[in-house]
Design a protein around this motif. Structure first.
Motif, PDB file in Angstrom:
ATOM      1  N   ASP A  74      -2.165 -67.670  -7.640  1.00  0.00           N
ATOM      2  CA  ASP A  74      -2.000 -67.970  -9.068  1.00  0.00           C
ATOM      3  C   ASP A  74      -0.591 -67.628  -9.539  1.00  0.00           C
ATOM      4  O   ASP A  74       0.034 -68.388 -10.284  1.00  0.00           O
ATOM      5  N   GLU A  75      -0.087 -66.502  -9.100  1.00  0.00           N
ATOM      6  CA  GLU A  75       1.267 -66.083  -9.459  1.00  0.00           C
ATOM      7  C   GLU A  75       2.309 -67.058  -8.923  1.00  0.00           C
ATOM      8  O   GLU A  75       3.253 -67.438  -9.624  1.00  0.00           O
ATOM      9  N   ARG A 111      -1.719 -64.044  -3.863  1.00  0.00           N
ATOM     10  CA  ARG A 111      -0.755 -64.287  -4.948  1.00  0.00           C
ATOM     11  C   ARG A 111      -0.725 -65.741  -5.388  1.00  0.00           C
ATOM     12  O   ARG A 111       0.196 -66.140  -6.092  1.00  0.00           O
ATOM     13  N   GLU A 114       4.818 -69.456 -11.096  1.00  0.00           N
ATOM     14  CA  GLU A 114       6.270 -69.381 -10.876  1.00  0.00           C
ATOM     15  C   GLU A 114       6.849 -70.767 -10.596  1.00  0.00           C
ATOM     16  O   GLU A 114       7.882 -71.148 -11.141  1.00  0.00           O
TER      17      GLU A 114
END
Length: 81
Positions: A67-68, A65, A72
């Motif tokens: 990149d996510e 995750r 964020e």
């Protein structure tokens, strides 16, 4: 004083107008305003701390995750401004 090199930049006219206004208000040249901005950007560059990856995050999907999670973080950082 450090040796200076000449370069050419391309910038939106509205941005240049704003930078010219800053130069006028502060009584300095447009070139000096641009140099200050370049120095500020270079100093503010985040380097990856040497301890990154040295500890367990407690989450098994962190690498999947990444990149996510970065997106964020950036959204939250810009929301605080």
């Amino acid at each position: 004083m450090a040796r200076m090199s000449r370069t050419t930049i391309m910038a939106d006219e509205a941005l240049l107008d704003e930078l010219r206004e800053i130069a006028k208000d502060e009584g300095i040249s447009l070139g000096e305003v641009i140099r200050q901005g370049l120095e500020w950007r270079a100093r503010g560059r985040r380097r990856v701390p040497s301890f990154i990856g040295a500890f367990a995050s407690g989450h098994s999907d962190t690498s999947a995750r990444v990149d996510e999670l970065i997106a964020e973080y950036i959204r939250e950082k810009h929301a605080c401004r």
